[in-house]
Design a protein around this motif. Structure first.
Motif, PDB file in Angstrom:
ATOM      1  N   UNK A 135       8.564  -4.344  -1.205  1.00 10.43           N
ATOM      2  CA  UNK A 135       9.032  -3.268  -1.846  1.00 10.43           C
ATOM      3  C   UNK A 135       8.435  -3.274  -3.256  1.00 10.43           C
ATOM      4  N   UNK A 136       7.665  -2.329  -3.838  1.00 13.98           N
ATOM      5  CA  UNK A 136       7.124  -2.550  -5.168  1.00 13.98           C
ATOM      6  C   UNK A 136       7.393  -1.099  -5.694  1.00 13.98           C
TER       7      UNK A 136
ATOM      8  N   UNK B 173       5.735  -2.366   4.295  1.00 14.02           N
ATOM      9  CA  UNK B 173       5.267  -2.175   2.783  1.00 14.02           C
ATOM     10  C   UNK B 173       5.935  -0.928   2.187  1.00 14.02           C
ATOM     11  N   UNK B 174       6.752  -0.729   1.077  1.00 14.17           N
ATOM     12  CA  UNK B 174       7.290   0.626   0.926  1.00 14.17           C
ATOM     13  C   UNK B 174       7.234   0.570  -0.790  1.00 14.17           C
TER      14      UNK B 174
ATOM     15  N   UNK C  74      -2.165  -5.349   6.866  1.00 19.07           N
ATOM     16  CA  UNK C  74      -0.647  -5.153   7.038  1.00 19.07           C
ATOM     17  C   UNK C  74      -0.328  -4.944   8.470  1.00 19.07           C
ATOM     18  N   UNK C  75       0.556  -6.034   9.007  1.00 16.82           N
ATOM     19  CA  UNK C  75       1.021  -5.911  10.297  1.00 16.82           C
ATOM     20  C   UNK C  75       2.639  -5.190  10.120  1.00 16.82           C
TER      21      UNK C  75
ATOM     22  N   UNK D 215       4.541   5.049   1.407  1.00 14.52           N
ATOM     23  CA  UNK D 215       3.811   4.842  -0.088  1.00 14.52           C
ATOM     24  C   UNK D 215       3.716   6.509  -0.602  1.00 14.52           C
ATOM     25  N   UNK D 216       3.572   6.687  -1.826  1.00 12.00           N
ATOM     26  CA  UNK D 216       3.441   7.837  -2.368  1.00 12.00           C
ATOM     27  C   UNK D 216       1.633   8.102  -2.459  1.00 12.00           C
TER      28      UNK D 216
END
Length: 93
Positions: free
Chosen positions: A27-28, A42-43, A60-61, A66-67
Motif C-alpha cells: 500500500x502506498x 497493490x493499492x 504483479x501477481x 489505484x487511481x
C-alpha cells in the motif's frame, strides 16, 4: 506519461527495482514505480494523487487498485482504476 503531459510528482516516491521480489501486500501514497516482482495486492493509501507505473520488466501477481495506472508490464489479477489507465504495447493483464 498521460497524454504527453508530465505527471506531477506528489513528493512521496517508492521503487521496487528490477531483480527485486516482494512477497506481501503493498500500500502506498504518492508515486510507485515497479520494475521487479510483487507477489501480493497493490493499492493506494489515502492519497488522491497516487500514481502507479509498472515497467516492461515489472510484474504483479495479485490485484491492483489505484487511481492512476501506467502499465507496460504484467498484472496477474484483477485491476481497478478509479481515474485513468494507460496501457503500453507490452502490457498484459
Amino acid at each position: 506519461m498521460f497524454g504527453g503531459k508530465k505527471q506531477k510528482s506528489s513528493g512521496n516516491q517508492s521503487l521496487i527495482g528490477q531483480g527485486a521480489k516482494l512477497r506481501g501486500d503493498l500500500s502506498f501514497d504518492g508515486d510507485c514505480y515497479i520494475d521487479g516482482l510483487i507477489e501480493g495486492n497493490v493499492s493506494t493509501g489515502n492519497s488522491d494523487k497516487a500514481y502507479l507505473s509498472i515497467s516492461e520488466a515489472g510484474r504483479v501477481k495479485g490485484n491492483v487498485s489505484v487511481r492512476l495506472l501506467d502499465l507496460s508490464g504484467r498484472i496477474d489479477g484483477d485491476v481497478y482504476v478509479s481515474e485513468k489507465a494507460v496501457f503500453g504495447p507490452s502490457a498484459r493483464v
